[in-house]
Design an enzyme around this catalytic site. Structure first.
Site, PDB file in Angstrom:
ATOM      1  N   GLU C  59       0.811  -1.221   0.000  1.00  0.00           N
ATOM      2  CA  GLU C  59       0.000   0.000   0.000  1.00  0.00           C
ATOM      3  C   GLU C  59       0.839   1.263   0.000  1.00  0.00           C
ATOM      4  O   GLU C  59       0.430   2.279  -0.586  1.00  0.00           O
ATOM      5  CB  GLU C  59      -0.988  -0.001   1.176  1.00  0.00           C
ATOM      6  CG  GLU C  59      -2.212  -0.893   0.988  1.00  0.00           C
ATOM      7  CD  GLU C  59      -1.936  -2.383   1.143  1.00  0.00           C
ATOM      8  OE1 GLU C  59      -0.831  -2.717   1.621  1.00  0.00           O
ATOM      9  OE2 GLU C  59      -2.791  -3.206   0.792  1.00  0.00           O
ATOM     10  N   HIS C 126     -11.815  -5.207   8.320  1.00  0.00           N
ATOM     11  CA  HIS C 126     -12.437  -4.986   7.013  1.00  0.00           C
ATOM     12  C   HIS C 126     -13.674  -4.101   7.157  1.00  0.00           C
ATOM     13  O   HIS C 126     -14.596  -4.182   6.349  1.00  0.00           O
ATOM     14  CB  HIS C 126     -12.859  -6.314   6.369  1.00  0.00           C
ATOM     15  CG  HIS C 126     -11.731  -7.166   5.894  1.00  0.00           C
ATOM     16  ND1 HIS C 126     -11.007  -7.974   6.733  1.00  0.00           N
ATOM     17  CD2 HIS C 126     -11.191  -7.339   4.663  1.00  0.00           C
ATOM     18  CE1 HIS C 126     -10.078  -8.628   6.034  1.00  0.00           C
ATOM     19  NE2 HIS C 126     -10.160  -8.255   4.779  1.00  0.00           N
TER      20      HIS C 126
HETATM   21  C1  TPP Z   1      -1.857  -5.076   3.920  1.00  0.00           C
HETATM   22  C2  TPP Z   1      -2.916  -5.829   3.206  1.00  0.00           C
HETATM   23  N1  TPP Z   1      -3.255  -5.503   1.946  1.00  0.00           N
HETATM   24  C3  TPP Z   1      -4.226  -6.167   1.285  1.00  0.00           C
HETATM   25  C4  TPP Z   1      -4.899  -7.195   1.871  1.00  0.00           C
HETATM   26  C5  TPP Z   1      -6.017  -7.933   1.122  1.00  0.00           C
HETATM   27  N2  TPP Z   1      -5.650  -9.329   0.907  1.00  0.00           N
HETATM   28  C6  TPP Z   1      -5.998 -10.319   1.749  1.00  0.00           C
HETATM   29  S1  TPP Z   1      -5.329 -11.806   1.345  1.00  0.00           S
HETATM   30  C7  TPP Z   1      -4.634 -11.143  -0.051  1.00  0.00           C
HETATM   31  C8  TPP Z   1      -3.800 -12.001  -0.943  1.00  0.00           C
HETATM   32  C9  TPP Z   1      -2.714 -12.663  -0.140  1.00  0.00           C
HETATM   33  O1  TPP Z   1      -1.870 -13.403  -0.970  1.00  0.00           O
HETATM   34  P1  TPP Z   1      -0.641 -14.167  -0.352  1.00  0.00           P
HETATM   35  O2  TPP Z   1       0.105 -13.291   0.570  1.00  0.00           O
HETATM   36  O3  TPP Z   1       0.125 -14.768  -1.472  1.00  0.00           O
HETATM   37  O4  TPP Z   1      -1.300 -15.304   0.559  1.00  0.00           O
HETATM   38  P2  TPP Z   1      -2.252 -16.492   0.080  1.00  0.00           P
HETATM   39  O5  TPP Z   1      -3.650 -16.030   0.324  1.00  0.00           O
HETATM   40  O6  TPP Z   1      -1.948 -16.794  -1.336  1.00  0.00           O
HETATM   41  O7  TPP Z   1      -1.902 -17.644   0.977  1.00  0.00           O
HETATM   42  C10 TPP Z   1      -4.896  -9.767  -0.158  1.00  0.00           C
HETATM   43  C11 TPP Z   1      -4.436  -8.906  -1.247  1.00  0.00           C
HETATM   44  C12 TPP Z   1      -4.551  -7.493   3.208  1.00  0.00           C
HETATM   45  N3  TPP Z   1      -5.167  -8.453   3.895  1.00  0.00           N
HETATM   46  N4  TPP Z   1      -3.570  -6.805   3.842  1.00  0.00           N
END
Ligand code: TPP
Ligand code: TPP
Ligand code: MG
Ligand code: MG
Lengths: 332, 323, 323, 332
Positions: C59, C126
């Site tokens: 972000e 959220h």
């Molecule tokens: C700081 C932040 N930005 C955006 C999000 C929204 N978000 C939740 S899970 C996710 C994807 C996460 O991907 P990854 O880190 O690869 O973990 P995975 O779900 O694939 O295990 C996003 C963008 C968040 N939770 N926290």
């Protein structure tokens, strides 16, 4: 760390590099004098020992097309990018007529015409901004190299990580110079990070990284030229760690008693300005005497600019009470 | 003992660290250097590098590590070299520290402290008064002392508190304000306002540097026959609403003052509560005196124009009193 | 054309992107996926990956890159997947974006936008309503639309504005609220409140989801003979104080409502201004209806208890009207 | 990536590892069933394909002394650390009797008695916290290994950088597992970072780093045992990248149409649970039939626990209106 051998620069370039380094050096002399007179305003951050980095790096850019985001020990870059002494002094002293109208001071100003965008105090905050500046031009199909800086301390800020990764994913023409001057305020390298070279972080972003001697202006220049070429080719950002020593305190209020004397003595032998004067003398590019004359002239100019700035009043109080939004400003 | 505001804070931390092994400090340049304002001078020698931890420039890691240590039974004190830099660790404070008691019922006894405020010719990035952000965040206690004795007692109370506390020290008061401070253990409980000056014509509700502004204004107005009561709320969370309302019910008039910018500042909250809950007692509208809604500028002429001052406050009190 | 609140926002962006090449979007999963709420569905196909930029989860980099692009003449729109995550880019917004016009007189025309608010069974991370932080930051415009037409017109105005705008979309309204929305270019200027309902007994000053709460409450009270006026302020910065005061001067009573937690929320600012500047017109204290000062809890029973609702608002209006 | 050959685990350990993986797998089955019945509450984040990582890593810890900070696809670790099915289901469904009293849900709970500290939604935010947890014990002269996780997407968050650097400077016993499951929501690796291995970031922090196949539970276990040993020796943190595939959407609402079918098919062959069942059968540690019986029993237990949780009412509304501060709480 590699050492430059034959000069990569023409004699004219060498003389120019020296001139900018002398300007950086004498800027410090002049500000220190002012500080001792009690007339400085705000912190006085010396770049003593860092002249080769700020000058050599900015000198590698095309100042009509590229863009410079200097930090607090990069006064040399301002000169390379053509900033006038008067404007610099007005900004530093926050006097009437300064570009920032007194709202901010030191090297925090921006001069879009000269393609200089100053820093904020929060370390690392301008790196994503510099990346975004290049991104904008990339969207227009133009390659604008952004060069910016961070200290060995500031490199630990989270935004640095986000910005480097972002720039590498988007193959942005960003050059980040980590100015490792051994200390962050009072904190030595050993308490700031545990890696060997700060440029070792480049591999984790899939970008090119290198650590060089930051006291050798031609090496800095040559390394940055390579980085600029890489950026222009579309091969993305480069991380360059320059090793130098902060030869004074964090700012002038700081007596830097925490720095071992031997360390200063050892680095004093590698003084970037003195060694370059000696080198140009040896190369018969500029004699020691010519350098001395030039240096004295530069210092005199600095002091004259300071005196002119000091004659300016403080900005009018009302300047503080407007322009929080562009929509209040003419043409906003 | 006579101490400066800065010495009083240092004294509180020293006393608490001597009596409670779980208290430790973490921050930038707080060790050998003794901190940017020399507040921790001598601490490294007395407590050692295990308890006076010099950290890299990583406000998120500093606050986050403090949270983790607090979850594990310690009482960390995290220093922001300037409170402005808390924006770099903002997520840790509001997202993690502020929600833990509510979600987990586990204490996070920690203090995030540092110099805030303007008026000393710093710049827009070394002068912010950001206490209202943390008040609105939920789950964080917020402390803004004005006097050395309170600074000491509130710091000790903050360290002993089982909730995360954001402790705003006004850098302009650090060496300017001196006062008698009790020696040894000394606690001023969080959530209790202090009537700094009794008066009958108008209540000034203030905190931090604005309390001194109010004292100055009161002295000016005394000569004019206006008798000002000053309530120093001292802690914004918890907020001692009762004391504030009691004062306003007595005087029938209120001016709220703080150094932070006016809009959406804590002064709005105070004024709104007074206007609501002391409505029938009010003989005049509740006015606010605060900074102009801009960054704190660098040049002294500009900074003076942007920040509130005793003259403006006095003028406002006069207007309220002649309403 | 009838559109949902979400469609209206998407429409504004689409229209602006078609007419102005300098507008582009950056955010997480906004490209092929079309965004977590599918707001940018189809955008990648129409505008291509150069103008719909999928970013890493960073972000600070997203907001920072937007600032840099804005400094360089573009008009970026940065999406926060949930507005809650703006805490990770907080420093960029308040330290860099909010101070640039003041310091440099260079425009930073950018929008940071995303879904905020609760009531949909998300969780404490959220559901936050954080608009007051940005109001207090200085140098940032803050927009909180309640209706599809406003959402469109204010989004277009925000994109065209030369200052950084933080644009709060209420996720609970995204698909729930539909309405007639002008097609093509449509601008609602920032800084103008909208009287959503005329009434004579009490003014409700609200924004975002609270406007709908107010409409519900007004419908309930209509049957009881209480005629409520509702002023939707629409933008918090700039704030249309005149319209608010005009309404209160007319009705003599005011209740301020928002979904964000009460303490140090923007409602305090509004109430304080009313209580000050409409003092002589007030027949009753200005009351506020807002969320309880806690994180937004997960379980529906708890969330319902914590968030404000039409019943509580109606009850408050009744009290104010019978004062 | 290296592949394990001979087993590093005793037959009992192997059976236990399989049991925990089956629990993780069937937890998903049960939650998916619930989701399809429309009775799930909040997002349902499958860990299909990640069982070997969450189980193998947590299994390397000493659960009486170490501490687990799981993320959203680490349900296996909760089982390894002894969490009861009932408590898990109550927390996930935010029902009365859940440890979080309904204030939060999914795996966000903490259970200090079991040494489990759940995550917040903000990715990366708990890594500095996990480091700080170990720091506290270090100050007491105790070595408590903290194990935590981040995704291939979350690894780009600034706080990750600050936390790793901090942990390395202070030689904290922190293990960070980067679960590279190829996607962050809809975003593929190629748009998230530009380095080859995410473990390449370790060198930039002066810590040990390694990338391994995350579908091989014994390899994960063995790698983590090494990391735990390193941490206990006082040699600081370790960064482990595990390569797996997210075999379902980001959460169940996501049809993951953006994932190429072939990629899923390719990874399906490496299913960590199925391959381990086959391996234990081949090694004669546990027969396929025994595994099937165990698996059915586990699923039945899960469903029973869910049913019990669903019988619980939602928490009382007043739970939302208290305990914002510890000082309001009994003993606070
Ligand atoms: C700081 C932040 N930005 C955006 C999000 C929204 N978000 C939740 S899970 C996710 C994807 C996460 O991907 P990854 O880190 O690869 O973990 P995975 O779900 O694939 O295990 C996003 C963008 C968040 N939770 N926290
Ligand atoms: C985010 C942030 N934290 C703390 C500070 C306070 N601060 C200003 S300069 C400085 C030391 C910087 O050291 P380094 O990055 O090595 O740069 P140098 O001054 O040595 O060139 C510190 C801690 C700051 N400006 N920003
Ligand atoms: Mg340094
Ligand atoms: Mg992933």
């Amino acid at each position: 760390m590699t050492k430059s051998k034959a000069s990569v620069c023409t004699p004219d370039q060498q003389r120019e590099l020296l001139r900018f380094m002398l300007m950086a050096r004498e800027f410090d002399t002049a500000m220190l004098r002012l500080y001792r007179q009690g007339k400085a305003f705000g912190g006085v951050y010396s770049q003593l020992g860092n002249e080769a980095v700020s000058v050599g790096s900015a000198y590698a850019l095309d100042r009509r097309n590229d863009v410079l985001f200097p930090m607090h020990r990069n006064i040399g870059g301002h000169f390379v990018f053509g900033q006038s002494l008067d404007q610099l002094m007005l900004n530093h002293l926050a006097r009437n007529g300064s570009q920032m109208r007194g709202t901010d001071g030191t090297g925090h100003y921006a001069d879009p015409a000269l393609r200089i965008y100053g820093n904020v105090s929060h370390l690392g905050a301008m790196i994503p901004v510099a990346a975004g500046f290049s991104l904008a031009d990339k969207l227009r199909g133009i390659t604008t190299v952004s060069m910016t800086y961070i200290g060995d301390g500031g490199a630990q800020v989270g935004e640095v990580h986000e910005a480097l990764n972002f720039a590498s994913v988007h193959k942005l023409p960003l050059i980040l110079i980590i100015e490792n001057n051994q200390y962050a305020y009072s904190t030595p390298n050993s308490m700031e990070f545990a890696c060997e070279n700060l440029s070792d972080r480049a591999i984790g972003y899939g970008m090119h990284g290198v650590t060089i001697d930051g006291t050798d202006v031609e090496l800095v220049y040559a390394t940055c030229v390579e980085a600029v070429d890489r950026a222009r080719r579309g091969d993305g950002p480069t991380l360059i760690e320059t090793r130098t020593m902060r030869m004074r305190g964090h700012a002038e209020h700081d007596d830097f008693a925490y720095v071992p004397k031997e360390l200063l003595e050892q680095w004093a032998k590698k003084d970037p300005v003195e060694t370059y004067i000696a080198l140009l003398d040896k190369r018969k590019v500029m004699s020691r005497d010519e350098a001395t004359v030039l240096r004295e002239q530069i210092l005199a100019d600095m002091i004259a600019a300071i005196d002119r700035a000091l004659e300016q009043p403080w900005p009018n109080a009302e300047e503080g009470l407007k322009n929080v939004f562009m929509s209040e400003q003419v043409g906003g | 003992m006579i101490m400066t505001y800065l010495e009083a804070i240092a004294d509180a931390i020293r006393v608490e660290m001597r009596t409670d092994k779980s208290v430790f400090m973490i921050g930038e340049d707080i060790g050998a250097y003794g901190g940017a304002f020399k507040l921790t001078k001598g601490f490294l020698d007395e407590f050692g590098p295990q308890r006076i931890i010099d950290a890299p420039i990583s406000e998120s890691a500093i606050i986050g590590a403090a949270i983790g240590a607090a979850l594990n039974g310690m009482r960390p004190i995290a220093e922001m070299q300037f409170m402005d830099f808390v924006t770099n660790g903002f997520n840790q404070l509001v997202t993690v520290a502020g929600t833990t008691a509510y979600r987990w019922s586990i204490p996070v006894p920690m203090v995030v402290r540092g110099p805030s405020g303007g008026g000393v010719g710093a710049n827009p990035f070394h002068s912010r008064n950001s206490e209202a952000w943390f008040v609105h965040a939920t789950g964080l206690k917020v402390v803004c002392p004005a006097f050395p004795d309170d600074a000491k007692g509130l710091m000790a109370a903050s360290i002993r508190d089982n909730d995360p506390v954001v402790f705003f020290e006004h850098k302009g008061l650090y060496r300017k304000i001196k006062g008698e401070v009790p020696e040894g253990e000394y606690i001023v409980p969080l959530g209790k306002a202090r009537t700094v000056r009794e008066g009958k014509h108008c209540s000034v509700i203030a905190y931090g540097s604005a309390v001194h502004m109010a004292l100055e204004a009161a002295a000016m107005l005394e000569k004019e026959g206006i008798d000002v009561e000053i309530v120093d709320i001292r802690t914004l969370v918890p907020f001692d609403e009762d004391s504030v309302l009691a004062s306003v019910r007595k005087t029938g008039r209120a001016v709220v003052a703080h150094e932070a910018v006016m809009t959406a500042g804590f002064g709005g909250e105070i004024a709104a509560r007074i206007a609501d809950k002391a409505f029938q007692w009010l003989d005049a509208p509740v006015k606010r005196v605060a900074a102009f809604d801009s960054p704190t500028p660098f040049a002294p002429t500009l900074e003076k124009a942007v920040l509130p001052n005793a003259e403006v406050l006095a003028h406002t009190i006069r207007r309220v009193c002649s309403f």
